[in-house]
Design an enzyme around this catalytic site. Structure first.
Site, PDB file in Angstrom:
ATOM      1  N   GLY A   1       0.828  -1.203   0.000  1.00  9.96           N
ATOM      2  CA  GLY A   1       0.000   0.000   0.000  1.00  9.96           C
ATOM      3  C   GLY A   1       0.861   1.251   0.000  1.00  9.96           C
ATOM      4  O   GLY A   1       2.008   1.236  -0.451  1.00  9.96           O
TER       5      GLY A   1
ATOM      6  N   SER B   1       3.082   4.551   1.369  1.00  7.12           N
ATOM      7  CA  SER B   1       4.155   4.733   2.349  1.00  7.12           C
ATOM      8  C   SER B   1       3.608   5.256   3.670  1.00  7.12           C
ATOM      9  O   SER B   1       4.072   4.857   4.745  1.00  7.12           O
ATOM     10  CB  SER B   1       5.211   5.707   1.800  1.00  7.12           C
ATOM     11  OG  SER B   1       5.866   5.156   0.672  1.00  7.12           O
TER      12      SER B   1
ATOM     13  N   GLU C   1       5.782  -3.365   1.050  1.00  5.55           N
ATOM     14  CA  GLU C   1       5.864  -3.037  -0.381  1.00  5.55           C
ATOM     15  C   GLU C   1       5.036  -1.771  -0.579  1.00  5.55           C
ATOM     16  O   GLU C   1       3.821  -1.826  -0.733  1.00  5.55           O
ATOM     17  CB  GLU C   1       5.324  -4.193  -1.235  1.00  5.55           C
ATOM     18  CG  GLU C   1       6.129  -5.475  -1.139  1.00  5.55           C
ATOM     19  CD  GLU C   1       7.497  -5.387  -1.792  1.00  5.55           C
ATOM     20  OE1 GLU C   1       7.779  -4.363  -2.451  1.00  5.55           O
ATOM     21  OE2 GLU C   1       8.281  -6.331  -1.640  1.00  5.55           O
TER      22      GLU C   1
END
EC number: 1.2.1.3
Length: 403
Positions: free
Chosen positions: A139, A141, A161
């Site tokens: 998703g 940051s 990720e």
């Protein structure tokens, strides 16, 4: 989720390929045998399951990313708790039924693989649950950082990720036609909603206008429409909020000196369609440092390889990157310690479309996680360093002697 049919089929094929990959991997979860400095001692590594692995996936790859995580977690001996995206619940349910059927067929409890449909409250519960040893999150940051802090507070492990802000560099010796076709797919594919989408295009000043003219020409030929109809390259954005984000992004781009070369508008029709967009802008503009999850490509000019590398590395994210050149000296500098700072570093191919055999993931604000191939499986297990004394004496390490 709105991607065109060939991409949807490709995503399903990817999870099939991950299943094949992990069946083979299950016979290769090897530890090392290490020489001992002490006589009549043996040292080795054991890899054991973590227990329960939590997987939180995003809308843009509603089953492939699950495969990168769950297939490995399961063959490593873990149970999996999966929260799919709240906007793609049918895929979550369908995948769960498929996996449960396989488990039941093999006389295994179907609850080895458990899924939830819902929002952030479920994600927060997974992050806080001390029974879940590893949480893999795909998703933004911003959300990833909050989740990591929650998991770290209980000494859990995270695999992140997160956002990408990927650049393609085209050098003056590049195969222009190859590069242009690569940029088109990388920037427009999945309506710009891949973490590996090309967001920034860096062109050598000597070929700048030539590449730009060809790119504008192919952009004019992009077919937009129903993603299930053959020939359409660009489907809709995922939600109406995605379309609003595109509109807000275009306004910010204009306010920071960006020049719209093509596109830049929503398409007034049923569905959340927008025009594929190319923007001429300074690499120093603040908006360039952010990830706009839409088919918007920033184009900028450079003079030297060093300048191009510095621009590539100047953003907070560090997922994917690519350079087009035929010169070995450029290629090896690009993939070396003074080149790209991304987790994925390509040459003469686009930024998207990673193979499962390699570890997928990025550095910096992309989170540092690695999924799918190579030795990514090690994240889903715990390592024990084992020393066995098969003799009758007790020699100590480092030559220590108590007399």
């Amino acid at each position: 989720m709105g991607k065109i049919l060939p991409e949807g089929i490709g995503e399903v094929q990817e999870i099939i390929d991950m299943c094949d990959f992990c069946v083979g991997l299950s016979r290769q979860l090897n530890g090392s045998v290490i020489p001992s400095e002490r006589p009549n001692h043996a040292m080795l590594e054991m890899w054991n399951p973590l227990g329960i692995v939590g997987v939180i996936t995003a809308f843009n790859f509603p089953c492939a990313v699950l495969g990168w995580n769950a297939c490995i977690a399961l063959v490593c001996g873990n149970c999996v708790v999966w929260k799919g995206a709240p906007t793609t619940p049918l895929i979550t349910i369908a995948m769960t039924r498929l996996v449960a059927g396989v488990l039941e067929k093999n006389n295994l409890p179907p609850a080895i693989f458990t899924s939830f449909c819902g929002g952030a409250d479920i994600g927060q519960a997974i992050a806080k649950d001390t029974r879940i040893s590893l949480v893999s999150f795909t998703g933004s940051s911003k959300v990833g950082l909050m989740l990591q802090q929650t998991v770290n507070q209980r000494f859990g492990k995270c695999l992140l990720e997160l956002s990408g802000n990927n650049a393609i560099i085209i050098m003056d010796d590049a195969d222009i036609q190859l590069a242009v076709h690569s940029v088109l797919f990388a920037a427009v594919g999945t309506a710009g909603q891949r973490c590996t989408t090309c967001r920034r295009l860096l062109l050598h000043e000597s070929i700048y206008q030539r590449v730009l003219d060809q790119l504008l020409d192919v952009y004019k030929q992009v077919k937009i429409g129903n993603p299930l109809e053959k020939g359409n390259l660009l489907g809709p954005l995922h939600t109406s909020e995605s379309r609003k984000s595109f509109e807000r992004g275009i306004e910010i781009i204009k306010s920071q000196g960006g020049k719209i070369l093509i596109g830049g508008s929503v398409i007034e029709s049923e569905g959340n369609f927008v025009q594929p967009t190319i923007v001429e802008i300074s690499p120093n503009a603040d908006v360039v440092k952010e990830e706009l999850f839409a088919p918007v490509l920033y184009v900028m000019k450079f003079q030297t390889l060093q300048e191009a590398i510095e621009i590539n590395n100047s953003v907070p994210q560090g997922l994917s990157s690519s350079i087009f050149t035929r010169k070995p000296e450029i290629i090896f500098k690009w993939i070396g310690p003074l080149g790209s700072d991304c987790g994925i570093v390509n040459v003469n191919i686009p930024t998207n479309g990673a193979e499962i055999g390699g570890a997928f993931g990025g550095e910096k604000a992309t989170g540092g996680g690695r999924e799918a191939g190579s030795d990514s499986w090690k994240q889903y297990m715990r390592r024990s360093t084992c020393t066995i004394n098969y003799g009758n004496e007790l020699p100590l390490a480092q030559g220590i002697n108590f007399g």
